[in-house]
Scaffold this motif. Structure first.
Motif, PDB file in Angstrom:
ATOM      1  N   MET A   1       0.825  -1.201   0.000  1.00 17.34           N
ATOM      2  CA  MET A   1       0.000   0.000   0.000  1.00 17.34           C
ATOM      3  C   MET A   1       0.859   1.251   0.000  1.00 17.34           C
ATOM      4  O   MET A   1       0.435   2.299  -0.454  1.00 17.34           O
ATOM      5  N   GLY A   2       2.062   1.121   0.487  1.00 18.30           N
ATOM      6  CA  GLY A   2       2.956   2.258   0.543  1.00 18.30           C
ATOM      7  C   GLY A   2       3.630   2.543  -0.781  1.00 18.30           C
ATOM      8  O   GLY A   2       4.424   3.464  -0.888  1.00 18.30           O
ATOM      9  N   LEU A   3       3.340   1.739  -1.816  1.00 13.93           N
ATOM     10  CA  LEU A   3       3.957   1.952  -3.118  1.00 13.93           C
ATOM     11  C   LEU A   3       3.508   3.290  -3.686  1.00 13.93           C
ATOM     12  O   LEU A   3       2.366   3.706  -3.524  1.00 13.93           O
ATOM     13  N   SER A   4       4.415   3.877  -4.353  1.00 14.00           N
ATOM     14  CA  SER A   4       4.055   5.143  -4.984  1.00 14.00           C
ATOM     15  C   SER A   4       3.171   4.870  -6.196  1.00 14.00           C
ATOM     16  O   SER A   4       3.105   3.749  -6.700  1.00 14.00           O
ATOM     17  N   GLU A   5       2.506   5.888  -6.621  1.00 12.81           N
ATOM     18  CA  GLU A   5       1.619   5.778  -7.783  1.00 12.81           C
ATOM     19  C   GLU A   5       2.410   5.334  -9.008  1.00 12.81           C
ATOM     20  O   GLU A   5       1.936   4.543  -9.822  1.00 12.81           O
ATOM     21  N   GLU A   6       3.625   5.812  -9.108  1.00 11.29           N
ATOM     22  CA  GLU A   6       4.479   5.471 -10.257  1.00 11.29           C
ATOM     23  C   GLU A   6       4.796   3.974 -10.263  1.00 11.29           C
ATOM     24  O   GLU A   6       4.737   3.323 -11.295  1.00 11.29           O
ATOM     25  N   GLU A   7       5.085   3.407  -9.121  1.00 16.10           N
ATOM     26  CA  GLU A   7       5.387   1.981  -9.032  1.00 16.10           C
ATOM     27  C   GLU A   7       4.150   1.151  -9.361  1.00 16.10           C
ATOM     28  O   GLU A   7       4.241   0.118 -10.011  1.00 16.10           O
ATOM     29  N   LYS A   8       2.999   1.623  -8.894  1.00 16.34           N
ATOM     30  CA  LYS A   8       1.755   0.917  -9.213  1.00 16.34           C
ATOM     31  C   LYS A   8       1.517   0.910 -10.720  1.00 16.34           C
ATOM     32  O   LYS A   8       1.113  -0.100 -11.298  1.00 16.34           O
ATOM     33  N   LEU A   9       1.789   2.044 -11.357  1.00 17.42           N
ATOM     34  CA  LEU A   9       1.613   2.125 -12.812  1.00 17.42           C
ATOM     35  C   LEU A   9       2.591   1.210 -13.539  1.00 17.42           C
ATOM     36  O   LEU A   9       2.238   0.567 -14.524  1.00 17.42           O
ATOM     37  N   LYS A  10       3.809   1.143 -13.045  1.00 20.02           N
ATOM     38  CA  LYS A  10       4.807   0.256 -13.665  1.00 20.02           C
ATOM     39  C   LYS A  10       4.359  -1.194 -13.572  1.00 20.02           C
ATOM     40  O   LYS A  10       4.437  -1.954 -14.531  1.00 20.02           O
ATOM     41  N   ILE A  11       3.891  -1.566 -12.380  1.00 24.89           N
ATOM     42  CA  ILE A  11       3.427  -2.954 -12.195  1.00 24.89           C
ATOM     43  C   ILE A  11       2.224  -3.234 -13.090  1.00 24.89           C
ATOM     44  O   ILE A  11       2.146  -4.278 -13.749  1.00 24.89           O
ATOM     45  N   SER A  12       1.293  -2.302 -13.161  1.00 24.21           N
ATOM     46  CA  SER A  12       0.120  -2.474 -14.025  1.00 24.21           C
ATOM     47  C   SER A  12       0.535  -2.583 -15.482  1.00 24.21           C
ATOM     48  O   SER A  12       0.013  -3.411 -16.229  1.00 24.21           O
ATOM     49  N   LYS A  13       1.495  -1.738 -15.874  1.00 20.60           N
ATOM     50  CA  LYS A  13       1.980  -1.774 -17.262  1.00 20.60           C
ATOM     51  C   LYS A  13       2.630  -3.127 -17.555  1.00 20.60           C
ATOM     52  O   LYS A  13       2.396  -3.731 -18.599  1.00 20.60           O
ATOM     53  N   GLU A  14       3.453  -3.628 -16.633  1.00 21.46           N
ATOM     54  CA  GLU A  14       4.085  -4.933 -16.835  1.00 21.46           C
ATOM     55  C   GLU A  14       3.040  -6.039 -16.919  1.00 21.46           C
ATOM     56  O   GLU A  14       3.158  -6.954 -17.743  1.00 21.46           O
ATOM     57  N   LEU A  15       2.029  -5.943 -16.096  1.00 19.12           N
ATOM     58  CA  LEU A  15       0.961  -6.938 -16.128  1.00 19.12           C
ATOM     59  C   LEU A  15       0.233  -6.910 -17.470  1.00 19.12           C
ATOM     60  O   LEU A  15       0.001  -7.952 -18.086  1.00 19.12           O
ATOM     61  N   VAL A  16      -0.094  -5.718 -17.941  1.00 24.52           N
ATOM     62  CA  VAL A  16      -0.773  -5.585 -19.231  1.00 24.52           C
ATOM     63  C   VAL A  16       0.138  -6.087 -20.350  1.00 24.52           C
ATOM     64  O   VAL A  16      -0.302  -6.797 -21.259  1.00 24.52           O
ATOM     65  N   ASP A  17       1.431  -5.745 -20.286  1.00 20.90           N
ATOM     66  CA  ASP A  17       2.377  -6.212 -21.308  1.00 20.90           C
ATOM     67  C   ASP A  17       2.448  -7.732 -21.318  1.00 20.90           C
ATOM     68  O   ASP A  17       2.486  -8.355 -22.384  1.00 20.90           O
ATOM     69  N   LEU A  18       2.461  -8.328 -20.122  1.00 16.66           N
ATOM     70  CA  LEU A  18       2.498  -9.791 -20.042  1.00 16.66           C
ATOM     71  C   LEU A  18       1.223 -10.413 -20.613  1.00 16.66           C
ATOM     72  O   LEU A  18       1.270 -11.434 -21.305  1.00 16.66           O
TER      73      LEU A  18
END
Length: 133
Positions: free
Chosen positions: A34-51
């Protein structure tokens, strides 16, 4: 062979869902997540979508290749059937021609024998005529 190579490559890459699970499970606890920054959340979401995109692309490629291979197999099986039918037809024609050739040979021998008899009769009649003359 190509399918097997691609399958081995996919196996080496690992399951995309498993990789996404590692991403989600790599965080030690929910409070840190939960402490992840918005940028990290977006990176993870982007990686998930890319996968997911890569997974869908691989599935589509697999299905396309599978479809093409099945079509190729069906076409080759049809070609084999056509060749077998053609072979049977040619074999039947060959057998019929051999029978006809044997009949013609028999007929030729009979005609040759008849010719010899006729020639002998002709020569005998010619000699008789010469004697009468």
């Amino acid at each position: 062979v190509q399918l097997q190579d691609r399958s081995e490559r996919l196996y080496r890459l690992g399951d995309p869902q498993e990789r996404t699970g590692k991403l989600a499970g790599s965080k030690p606890d929910p409070s840190a997540r939960m402490g992840l920054s918005e940028e990290e959340k977006l990176k993870i979401s982007k990686e998930l979508v890319d996968l997911q995109i890569e997974t869908n692309r691989m599935k589509e490629q697999y299905e396309t290749e599978n479809f093409e291979l099945k079509n190729m197999i069906l076409a080759l099986e049809n070609r084999v059937r056509e060749l077998e039918l053609c072979s049977q037809r040619v074999t039947g024609e060959r057998d019929a021609l051999q029978e006809r050739l044997q009949a013609l040979e028999t007929s030729r021998k009979e005609l040759a024998d008849e010719y010899i008899i006729l020639k002998s009769n002709y020569l005998a009649l010619g000699r008789e005529l010469d004697q009468e003359v």
